[in-house]
Design a protein around this motif. Structure first.
Motif, PDB file in Angstrom:
ATOM      1  N   ALA A  39     -17.222  19.118  -4.556  1.00 19.93           N
ATOM      2  CA  ALA A  39     -16.081  19.188  -3.639  1.00 19.93           C
ATOM      3  C   ALA A  39     -15.900  17.875  -2.874  1.00 19.93           C
ATOM      4  O   ALA A  39     -14.770  17.407  -2.689  1.00 19.93           O
ATOM      5  N   ILE A  40     -17.001  17.280  -2.442  1.00 22.23           N
ATOM      6  CA  ILE A  40     -16.936  15.988  -1.740  1.00 22.23           C
ATOM      7  C   ILE A  40     -16.342  14.933  -2.659  1.00 22.23           C
ATOM      8  O   ILE A  40     -15.424  14.205  -2.280  1.00 22.23           O
ATOM      9  N   GLU A  62     -14.564  15.309  -5.370  1.00 17.80           N
ATOM     10  CA  GLU A  62     -13.186  15.609  -5.762  1.00 17.80           C
ATOM     11  C   GLU A  62     -12.200  15.466  -4.607  1.00 17.80           C
ATOM     12  O   GLU A  62     -10.993  15.557  -4.808  1.00 17.80           O
ATOM     13  N   SER A  63     -12.692  15.202  -3.400  1.00 17.59           N
ATOM     14  CA  SER A  63     -11.789  14.912  -2.284  1.00 17.59           C
ATOM     15  C   SER A  63     -11.223  13.494  -2.391  1.00 17.59           C
ATOM     16  O   SER A  63     -10.342  13.127  -1.623  1.00 17.59           O
ATOM     17  N   PRO A 110      -8.905  11.482  -4.488  1.00 16.25           N
ATOM     18  CA  PRO A 110      -7.914  11.680  -5.548  1.00 16.25           C
ATOM     19  C   PRO A 110      -7.873  10.551  -6.570  1.00 16.25           C
ATOM     20  O   PRO A 110      -7.373  10.754  -7.678  1.00 16.25           O
ATOM     21  N   GLU A 140     -23.531  14.509   3.025  1.00 18.20           N
ATOM     22  CA  GLU A 140     -22.088  14.391   2.769  1.00 18.20           C
ATOM     23  C   GLU A 140     -21.577  13.016   3.188  1.00 18.20           C
ATOM     24  O   GLU A 140     -20.826  12.371   2.456  1.00 18.20           O
ATOM     25  N   LYS A 162     -19.856  10.123   0.724  1.00 17.05           N
ATOM     26  CA  LYS A 162     -18.514   9.597   0.995  1.00 17.05           C
ATOM     27  C   LYS A 162     -18.552   8.087   1.179  1.00 17.05           C
ATOM     28  O   LYS A 162     -17.699   7.368   0.651  1.00 17.05           O
TER      29      LYS A 162
END
Length: 153
Positions: free
Chosen positions: A9-10, A12-13, A15, A76, A80
């Motif tokens: 999810a991280i 795929e944040s 784009p 996380e 990022k």
């Protein structure tokens, strides 16, 4: 430790990354707009939570010989930050990285000026006559300048 789903999810944040499934239910995430042959930012994300992020060499991370960092225990924020760094590194245009000698002038919106100079196998950034920072690669120096809001003159 973050789960596979949380890491996915991280990742795929972002784009600008494209997911590609590989063997053993692992995933790679590519940055298709890379200015280099290298496009994989996240490599071999495995359902057990293991995986790697490309950060290159000579930057702020201690990567292996392939320029990868293991993200098994990464937070996380770590993930990022490394992905942003990787995308910025792969976004560096060839013309920015092609000048091997001389000095480059970089300016920010406020009118500040820094000079990037290749000296003795290091890429040094100067503010006037004062040494601001040194890097082992031009790519890392350019990434630093861009992150600080400077653009090449």
């Amino acid at each position: 430790m973050l789960s596979f789903e949380q890491k996915q999810a991280i990742i795929e944040s972002f784009p600008e990354l494209t997911k590609k499934q590989i063997s053993l239910k692992r995933l790679n995430y590519h940055f298709e707009d890379s200015q280099y042959d290298k496009t994989i930012v996240v490599q071999q994300l495995h359902p057990n939570g293991n995986g790697f992020i490309f950060v290159g060499e000579g930057g702020p991370y201690e990567a292996d010989e392939r320029g990868l960092i293991n993200i098994f225990d990464a937070t996380e924020d770590d993930i990022k930050e490394m992905i942003r760094y990787s995308i910025a590194l792969l976004s560096t245009k060839e013309e920015d990285a092609s000048e091997e000698a001389g000095e480059q002038v970089w300016r920010n919106r406020e009118g500040g000026e820094l000079k990037l100079v290749n000296e003795d196998d290091l890429w040094n950034i100067y503010h006037g006559l004062n040494l601001e920072d040194s890097f082992e690669s031009q790519e890392a120096a350019i990434l630093y300048l861009k992150e600080e809001g400077f653009r090449r003159n």
